[in-house]
Write a protein that holds these residues in place. Structure first.
Motif, PDB file in Angstrom:
ATOM      1  N   ILE A  80      44.674  39.034  40.589  1.00 54.15           N
ATOM      2  CA  ILE A  80      45.763  38.261  40.571  1.00 54.15           C
ATOM      3  C   ILE A  80      46.811  39.425  40.874  1.00 54.15           C
ATOM      4  O   ILE A  80      46.228  40.664  40.821  1.00 54.15           O
ATOM      5  CB  ILE A  80      46.497  38.695  38.498  1.00 54.15           C
ATOM      6  N   GLY A  81      48.001  38.856  41.423  1.00 45.02           N
ATOM      7  CA  GLY A  81      48.830  39.577  41.791  1.00 45.02           C
ATOM      8  C   GLY A  81      48.679  40.372  43.032  1.00 45.02           C
ATOM      9  O   GLY A  81      50.000  40.622  44.056  1.00 45.02           O
ATOM     10  N   GLY A  82      47.637  38.774  43.941  1.00 38.61           N
ATOM     11  CA  GLY A  82      47.277  39.557  45.640  1.00 38.61           C
ATOM     12  C   GLY A  82      46.776  40.704  45.732  1.00 38.61           C
ATOM     13  O   GLY A  82      45.963  41.116  47.310  1.00 38.61           O
ATOM     14  N   HIS A  83      46.403  41.345  45.064  1.00 38.43           N
ATOM     15  CA  HIS A  83      44.692  42.591  45.400  1.00 38.43           C
ATOM     16  C   HIS A  83      43.776  41.877  45.563  1.00 38.43           C
ATOM     17  O   HIS A  83      43.459  40.773  45.458  1.00 38.43           O
ATOM     18  CB  HIS A  83      45.574  43.148  44.057  1.00 38.43           C
ATOM     19  N   LEU A  84      43.018  42.326  46.864  1.00 38.01           N
ATOM     20  CA  LEU A  84      41.681  41.601  47.222  1.00 38.01           C
ATOM     21  C   LEU A  84      40.717  42.928  45.837  1.00 38.01           C
ATOM     22  O   LEU A  84      40.792  44.653  45.874  1.00 38.01           O
ATOM     23  CB  LEU A  84      42.010  42.325  48.461  1.00 38.01           C
ATOM     24  N   GLY A  85      39.685  42.096  45.889  1.00 35.17           N
ATOM     25  CA  GLY A  85      38.729  42.924  45.458  1.00 35.17           C
ATOM     26  C   GLY A  85      37.663  43.382  46.366  1.00 35.17           C
ATOM     27  O   GLY A  85      38.256  43.227  47.633  1.00 35.17           O
ATOM     28  N   ALA A  86      36.455  43.715  46.014  1.00 37.53           N
ATOM     29  CA  ALA A  86      35.581  44.776  47.230  1.00 37.53           C
ATOM     30  C   ALA A  86      35.328  43.717  47.789  1.00 37.53           C
ATOM     31  O   ALA A  86      34.662  42.480  47.587  1.00 37.53           O
ATOM     32  CB  ALA A  86      34.898  45.419  46.661  1.00 37.53           C
ATOM     33  N   PRO A  87      34.671  43.837  49.168  1.00 43.34           N
ATOM     34  CA  PRO A  87      34.004  42.479  49.815  1.00 43.34           C
ATOM     35  C   PRO A  87      32.686  42.765  49.685  1.00 43.34           C
ATOM     36  O   PRO A  87      31.517  43.426  49.387  1.00 43.34           O
ATOM     37  CB  PRO A  87      33.928  43.705  51.025  1.00 43.34           C
ATOM     38  N   PHE A  88      32.263  41.140  49.559  1.00 41.85           N
ATOM     39  CA  PHE A  88      30.885  41.183  49.442  1.00 41.85           C
ATOM     40  C   PHE A  88      30.125  42.027  50.514  1.00 41.85           C
ATOM     41  O   PHE A  88      30.307  42.031  51.581  1.00 41.85           O
ATOM     42  CB  PHE A  88      30.592  40.031  50.366  1.00 41.85           C
ATOM     43  N   LYS A  89      28.732  42.579  50.068  1.00 44.98           N
ATOM     44  CA  LYS A  89      27.799  43.104  51.389  1.00 44.98           C
ATOM     45  C   LYS A  89      27.323  42.506  51.589  1.00 44.98           C
ATOM     46  O   LYS A  89      26.567  42.421  52.698  1.00 44.98           O
ATOM     47  CB  LYS A  89      26.727  44.482  50.283  1.00 44.98           C
ATOM     48  N   ARG A  90      26.825  40.794  51.070  1.00 45.57           N
ATOM     49  CA  ARG A  90      26.407  39.799  51.883  1.00 45.57           C
ATOM     50  C   ARG A  90      26.993  39.025  51.325  1.00 45.57           C
ATOM     51  O   ARG A  90      27.244  38.551  50.144  1.00 45.57           O
ATOM     52  CB  ARG A  90      24.831  40.000  52.168  1.00 45.57           C
ATOM     53  N   LEU A  91      27.509  38.276  51.790  1.00 38.39           N
ATOM     54  CA  LEU A  91      28.427  36.685  52.084  1.00 38.39           C
ATOM     55  C   LEU A  91      26.700  35.871  51.337  1.00 38.39           C
ATOM     56  O   LEU A  91      25.977  35.575  51.797  1.00 38.39           O
ATOM     57  CB  LEU A  91      28.431  35.740  53.109  1.00 38.39           C
ATOM     58  N   LEU A 140      40.587  55.663  40.821  1.00 38.46           N
ATOM     59  CA  LEU A 140      40.880  53.907  41.033  1.00 38.46           C
ATOM     60  C   LEU A 140      41.950  53.359  41.345  1.00 38.46           C
ATOM     61  O   LEU A 140      42.261  51.963  41.960  1.00 38.46           O
ATOM     62  CB  LEU A 140      41.512  53.676  38.966  1.00 38.46           C
ATOM     63  N   SER A 141      43.161  53.967  41.476  1.00 41.31           N
ATOM     64  CA  SER A 141      44.439  53.750  41.945  1.00 41.31           C
ATOM     65  C   SER A 141      43.958  54.107  43.335  1.00 41.31           C
ATOM     66  O   SER A 141      44.270  52.446  44.539  1.00 41.31           O
ATOM     67  CB  SER A 141      45.491  54.641  42.086  1.00 41.31           C
ATOM     68  N   THR A 142      43.225  54.625  43.887  1.00 39.30           N
ATOM     69  CA  THR A 142      42.976  55.054  45.441  1.00 39.30           C
ATOM     70  C   THR A 142      42.104  53.814  45.737  1.00 39.30           C
ATOM     71  O   THR A 142      42.648  52.968  46.706  1.00 39.30           O
ATOM     72  CB  THR A 142      42.149  56.159  46.529  1.00 39.30           C
ATOM     73  N   SER A 143      41.642  53.426  45.152  1.00 39.23           N
ATOM     74  CA  SER A 143      40.082  52.149  45.036  1.00 39.23           C
ATOM     75  C   SER A 143      40.566  50.958  45.052  1.00 39.23           C
ATOM     76  O   SER A 143      40.642  50.247  46.357  1.00 39.23           O
ATOM     77  CB  SER A 143      39.187  51.895  44.904  1.00 39.23           C
ATOM     78  N   ALA A 144      41.820  50.977  44.822  1.00 40.09           N
ATOM     79  CA  ALA A 144      42.673  49.603  44.731  1.00 40.09           C
ATOM     80  C   ALA A 144      42.985  50.010  45.887  1.00 40.09           C
ATOM     81  O   ALA A 144      43.380  48.145  46.549  1.00 40.09           O
ATOM     82  CB  ALA A 144      43.427  49.607  43.156  1.00 40.09           C
ATOM     83  N   ARG A 145      43.708  50.714  46.230  1.00 40.35           N
ATOM     84  CA  ARG A 145      44.760  50.724  47.392  1.00 40.35           C
ATOM     85  C   ARG A 145      43.609  50.154  48.972  1.00 40.35           C
ATOM     86  O   ARG A 145      44.425  49.316  49.691  1.00 40.35           O
ATOM     87  CB  ARG A 145      45.595  52.394  47.715  1.00 40.35           C
ATOM     88  N   CYS A 179      35.723  40.415  55.414  1.00 35.66           N
ATOM     89  CA  CYS A 179      37.113  41.250  54.766  1.00 35.66           C
ATOM     90  C   CYS A 179      38.146  40.326  54.757  1.00 35.66           C
ATOM     91  O   CYS A 179      38.520  40.290  53.708  1.00 35.66           O
ATOM     92  CB  CYS A 179      37.061  41.910  56.342  1.00 35.66           C
ATOM     93  N   LEU A 180      37.630  38.911  55.402  1.00 34.16           N
ATOM     94  CA  LEU A 180      38.420  37.977  55.002  1.00 34.16           C
ATOM     95  C   LEU A 180      38.531  37.524  53.295  1.00 34.16           C
ATOM     96  O   LEU A 180      39.545  36.403  53.408  1.00 34.16           O
ATOM     97  CB  LEU A 180      38.099  36.901  55.970  1.00 34.16           C
ATOM     98  N   LEU A 181      37.501  37.645  53.241  1.00 34.33           N
ATOM     99  CA  LEU A 181      36.472  36.480  52.027  1.00 34.33           C
ATOM    100  C   LEU A 181      36.849  37.596  50.952  1.00 34.33           C
ATOM    101  O   LEU A 181      35.771  37.199  49.987  1.00 34.33           O
ATOM    102  CB  LEU A 181      35.300  35.884  52.462  1.00 34.33           C
ATOM    103  N   ARG A 182      38.015  38.944  49.981  1.00 36.62           N
ATOM    104  CA  ARG A 182      37.593  39.082  49.471  1.00 36.62           C
ATOM    105  C   ARG A 182      38.141  38.556  48.549  1.00 36.62           C
ATOM    106  O   ARG A 182      38.884  37.751  49.020  1.00 36.62           O
ATOM    107  CB  ARG A 182      38.334  41.087  49.723  1.00 36.62           C
ATOM    108  N   PRO A 183      37.614  37.954  46.787  1.00 35.37           N
ATOM    109  CA  PRO A 183      38.183  38.384  45.718  1.00 35.37           C
ATOM    110  C   PRO A 183      39.352  37.838  46.044  1.00 35.37           C
ATOM    111  O   PRO A 183      40.191  39.852  45.727  1.00 35.37           O
ATOM    112  CB  PRO A 183      37.061  38.719  44.775  1.00 35.37           C
ATOM    113  N   VAL A 184      39.969  37.310  45.298  1.00 33.48           N
ATOM    114  CA  VAL A 184      41.306  37.355  45.451  1.00 33.48           C
ATOM    115  C   VAL A 184      42.029  37.396  43.652  1.00 33.48           C
ATOM    116  O   VAL A 184      41.747  36.632  42.966  1.00 33.48           O
ATOM    117  CB  VAL A 184      42.661  36.468  46.237  1.00 33.48           C
TER     118      VAL A 184
END
Length: 307
Positions: free
Chosen positions: A61-72, A24-29, A54-59
């Motif tokens: 709390i704390g500025g961490h990013l979620g997984a990128p969309f497979k399709r916008l 999980l930690s590796t995935s988050a990083r 890449c630039l629209l990955r969900p933001v």
């Protein structure tokens, strides 16, 4: 179960938990990895669609990013990287019909957008439409006022609170009204760059490459976080009126560019930089895309009625 088996079972459970935690930690990083940027072309790497994902990955709390969309979400998946088919006259008819001034959505539709490298005539035109939130005021441990989406909330007063703050191009309040602080045809004035990545890495080369829009949004403190943090944003983060006006600003900027700009979140641009920003919080990309699609349809109908 004898003592040896119990010991082995405990060891197995601990190892499994530790492995899951590491994964999980590796995935988050991995999600907090910056989008690759090519300095020579002043562009992020990949197709416009790949850049946007890449630039629209969900933001988070704390500025961490979620997984990128497979399709916008539609229609972004059909627009970015494709030819722009919005008629300038149809857009103007829409603005007139809705009593919206071009001056309030980034400036005249007749003017081009800024160029990178401090308006170097040989540099590329602005390519990125950066979405921010103002992250203020911070109500700390107090609840959000009940009128943040109404004209009585002082932060919705664009002329008084935002028009003269030239740290972005356009501000949009929670009523869906906007004001232009810096025209899209020019760069932000020194010492402002809009993002830490542009300020620290690109410097003057990045001036004019990005167009910036700030959405008015208050914050409050997360009781589990550091003292006076501003981690908590309203839910939903932005009103439908805000998202609709943001879509209009995006269309207007893209029309002036002659191509669809690549939308981006501030946090995704600055990820990995110490003390990076965490905005926009609670931004619903699907809702924004839905407003964009509906708006494009209405603008097209405005042009058809003229004919």
């Amino acid at each position: 179960m004898n003592a040896l088996k119990k010991s082995r079972l405990k060891l197995f459970i601990f190892a499994t938990f530790a492995s899951a935690t590491i994964l999980l930690s590796t995935s988050a990083r991995a999600q907090d990895t910056p989008c690759a940027f090519d300095d020579a072309s002043l562009s992020y790497v990949g197709t416009p669609q790949e850049q946007a994902r890449c630039l629209l990955r969900p933001v988070l709390i704390g500025g961490h990013l979620g997984a990128p969309f497979k399709r916008l979400p539609s229609p972004l998946d059909k627009l970015i990287g494709k030819s722009l088919k919005v008629d300038n006259d149809a857009l103007r008819l829409y603005l007139v019909a809705h009593n919206i001034s071009e001056a309030d959505i980034g400036g005249s539709l007749s003017d081009p957008v800024a160029r990178a490298n401090s308006l170097d005539p040989k540099a590329p035109f602005a390519s990125y439409f950066v979405i921010h939130d103002v992250s203020t005021p911070n109500y700390l441990d107090k609840p959000f006022p009940p009128d943040i989406n109404e004209s009585t909330w002082s932060l919705n007063d664009l002329k008084k609170r935002w028009a003269n703050k030239k740290v972005t191009h356009v501000y949009i309040n929670r009523l869906g009204e906007s004001v232009t602080a810096v025209d899209f045809k020019t760069e932000l004035p020194d010492p402002n760059h809009g993002t830490k990545f542009a300020r620290d890495h690109l410097r003057n080369k990045g001036k004019g490459l990005y167009l910036h829009v700030e959405l008015v949004q208050p914050r409050r403190s997360d009781p589990q976080g550091k003292p006076n943090n501003d981690a908590i944003a309203p839910v939903p983060g932005f009103t439908d009126a805000q998202l609709e006006r943001l879509a209009l600003c995006y269309i207007a900027a893209s029309v002036r560019r002659g191509a669809w700009l690549v939308p981006a979140f501030h946090a995704a641009i600055d990820v990995g930089i110490p003390d990076a920003h965490d905005d926009p919080q609670n931004f619903d990309l699907a809702r924004w895309a839905d407003h964009l699609g509906k708006l494009l349809k209405v603008i097209k109908e405005s042009g058809a009625k003229k004919k």
